[in-house]
Design a protein around this motif. Sequence first.
Motif, short mmCIF file in Angstrom:
data_model
loop_
_atom_site.label_atom_id
_atom_site.label_comp_id
_atom_site.label_asym_id
_atom_site.label_seq_id
_atom_site.Cartn_x
_atom_site.Cartn_y
_atom_site.Cartn_z
N ASN A 113 -49.29 -6.90 8.43
CA ASN A 113 -50.03 -6.66 9.67
C ASN A 113 -50.40 -5.19 9.83
OD1 ASN A 113 -51.18 -7.51 12.12
ND2 ASN A 113 -49.39 -6.83 13.26
N CYS B 41 -52.28 -17.51 18.42
CA CYS B 41 -51.22 -17.48 17.41
C CYS B 41 -49.93 -16.88 17.97
CB CYS B 41 -51.67 -16.66 16.20
SG CYS B 41 -50.34 -16.38 15.02
N GLU C 43 -47.27 -16.28 15.99
CA GLU C 43 -46.56 -15.67 14.85
C GLU C 43 -45.25 -16.37 14.51
OE1 GLU C 43 -46.50 -11.32 15.23
OE2 GLU C 43 -48.45 -11.35 14.23
N CYS C 44 -45.32 -17.68 14.39
CA CYS C 44 -44.14 -18.43 13.96
C CYS C 44 -44.01 -18.38 12.43
CB CYS C 44 -44.22 -19.88 14.42
SG CYS C 44 -45.60 -20.79 13.71
N PHE C 45 -45.10 -17.99 11.77
CA PHE C 45 -45.15 -17.86 10.31
C PHE C 45 -44.95 -19.17 9.56
CE2 PHE C 45 -43.44 -13.55 11.66
CZ PHE C 45 -44.69 -12.97 11.68
N ARG D 64 -51.81 -16.39 8.37
CA ARG D 64 -51.62 -15.69 9.63
C ARG D 64 -52.52 -14.45 9.71
NH1 ARG D 64 -52.38 -13.83 14.06
NH2 ARG D 64 -51.22 -12.04 14.79
N ARG E 184 -55.80 -13.26 11.86
CA ARG E 184 -55.71 -12.00 12.61
C ARG E 184 -56.94 -11.15 12.30
NH1 ARG E 184 -54.94 -7.68 15.20
NH2 ARG E 184 -53.88 -5.87 14.36
#
Lengths: 618, 279
Positions: free
Chosen positions: B110, B144, B146-148, B188, B192
Amino acid sequence: MNIQTHEHDVIVIGAGGAGLRAAIEASAGGVSVGLVCKSLLGKAHTVMAEGGIAAALANVDERDNWKVHFADTMRGGQYVNNWRMAQIHAQEAPARVRELEAWGAVFDRTPDGRILQRNFGGHRYPRLAHVGDRTGLEMIRTLQDHGIHQGMAVYMECTIISLLKDGERVVGALGYYRENGRFVVFHAKAVVLATGGVGKAYKITSNSWEYTGDGHALAYHAGAELQDMEFVQFHPTGMVWPPSVRGILVTEGVRGEGGILVNSEGRRFMFDDIPENYRNQTAKDEEEGFRYCLGDKNANRPPELLTRDHVARCIRREVKEGRGSPHGGVFLDVSWMTKPGAFNNFKDPEFVRARIKDPVEHIKKKLPSMYHQFKELGGLDITKEPMEVGPTTHYIMGGIRVDAETQMSRVPGLFACGECACGINGANRLGGNSLSDLLVFGKRAGEFAAKYAKERSAGRINPQQVEQEMRSALAFLDSPLGQENPFQVQYDLQNVMQDLVGIVRTEGEMVKALERIEELKERAKRASAPGNREYNPGWHTCLDLRNLLTVSEAITRAAIERRESRGAQFREDYPEKKAEFGNRNTIISKGPNGEMQFRWEPIPEMPAELKRIIEEMK
Amino acid sequence: MGKVTFRIWRGDKSGGSFNDYQAEVSEGMVVLDAVHQIQATQAPDLACRWNCKAGKCGSCSAEVNGKPRLMCMTRMDTLPHDQPVLIQPMKAFPIIRDLVTDVSWNYRVNKKIPPFKPRPPDAPDGTWRMGQEEVDRIQEFRKCIECFLCQNVCHVLRDHRRFGQTDTDGNLTSGKGPSEAELFGGPRFMIRVASLEMHPLDTVNRLPLLQKELNIGLCNITKCCTEVCPEHIHITDNGIIPLKERVVDEFYDPLMWAARKVGEALGIRRRKSLPIVKP
């Protein structure tokens, strides 16, 4: 001292909205910043905020301005707010929201392309900038993705267990990493607490596991004062069924979009009890209330949007008097608008039909998370059936007493912002004011902490204090003292607070609660966690318990002393609001022998200019 | 509803095994409730990451009966009770302990993504104007949590190990796995980037990043990510595919290349956002 040490000018403890905003501002001040998160970055409780950020942008209703917002906040807080904080908050919130947009936040839009604002309880005009019903997520992600490029160091899954002092001054903090249980010292010139609330002291709560009153307790033990701890907000609408989801928040936005509260007899009971000071601002009938929700500027708000303390008590009354829903709540219904002929009784049904073409789609678009939450967790379609809701512990208005301008506590170098600080909300917080509080006072705390740090050299960490704190933390691992299960102690504490210091309080019950808390303190000392230091939830709970017990005692002591009913505090033995309590705050601090001390602090006289505003807005 | 057996993976990076626990299951219960019950009564040191228990923070990702899920959103009444409920940590990430994995690599990816940089404000008061229909598209990506889980099931990451291994301090370890240049950003971070690239106000060009550092070309659109997304984001259709098209236009299409050169020569500013496509 063989322990990992990080040097920073400013350490921010807590990485929700307030902590992130403080860390961003401190970084902008040109100092070295460390941000310590109890969880992974971006998971803080702020993600659960749904409704929006209150700021008088006047995008939807041009009559709005900071003065109206200020007056609304003071009225909602029953005038025991720190008026200076309420003023700063109302004045600075719009700039903080616009700043989020400049950092990439994507709010819902007005038809002319500006930030859309929605109605919320206690706010005279549509004031909440929002993103559907997931505003908190948008806010935290925006701050997170902006913040990580500002040069701060981020320490994830790291819990602070003690503040370190050099004489009077705070000079750092001791924590441990959850992953491996290793201790870590943060050596800093200034410390900002942004640790959120205390909801996990109660059985039914909308709060996440992290909400164990860490900042409140750390500050208390470091010598700061706790103010107005008796004011715990019970949000009127939490889920009540099924049992495993009891307490999960149902956003006030549901009522803002026209959701109505109904008892088992089908009666819309909120019309039955409208407080005098809100009567002029409340709808006369159902049609007017709904027109308000649809943006009719000449309409007044429906009684469902009265302040949270009042709505929560009305719900409790219905349940207590036998008019509750099957699982001990009441019905919250948005599906009424999807029924054929729903608007037929209205004098002007076309006004509604022009604004809601397809009611089912309207609900899904305006309340996507709620639709999802009930569908997945409750097995219920909110466009077809009413929800069952009841009060849930949501927020604490009380917290660390700080200076309105700088957010510094009475302990030099110790700052606090967000939910763990006290002042802006008084006896009851308006929905939407917390997110703006985080931004406004997070920024100020970061700014003044950086300034404070720049003007000073680093203090000295006392190795004995560190040694002693580490020893006492490790004592819980396979403690030879006893075999109390920390989860059971926490569970018992939650029952005590829920049953004896809950939404309706009496002196007798609270005195009993204090006795029970004393017993629980002894049990907590004997709490023991098997296993080792690596990611061991039993051990973490032993450490959290100390904070939970401290804040529970503070809440109870303050609630006993305030022998009146005001805002979130409702005393069955003193059901009236009393003028003599209207000009002072409760203060809890740690006495010389470690005992909890209580005193009253008079509220300073409000400047004439602010008094005039309040009069004008009555 | 009675007792159910939970078969939970216990261990750390040196290894582990499944342990059986019994838990009382009641109406409306979710898997995370059972884990908490086991923690409180039988295994206080059972490690599990969680925060909100309402599907909003994305912390309690795990594999339940082999399926990547949020434990807080997996109702017990959707699982058979006559056989053990299997709970394992996410497979793609290094184990910390029990159900907790090391997801720190995601935070490093990120950080590589250049932040949002808006065009100058549209109005004298420093604000911008955007229509709701212009932002609908990226609001989807911004859901989202961000649970991945998408990173966990992405076979480029999971099977081909196209992400960095980390040591306990979160540093990339050398000598193992692919080099930094061969890493794949994962779904993810594709969405983003999509939320930035399709942001009506943003001015940064992240296509070189997508092509060279996040290696978007490695995605072959099997949509495993979309299937597991608890927020029901159309990761592949609305995010990755449009980004792939942009990368192709930018780096591989000779006509677009020529048009761009002519445009640059004439001083025409590139349009950053594509027309709105309704999902």
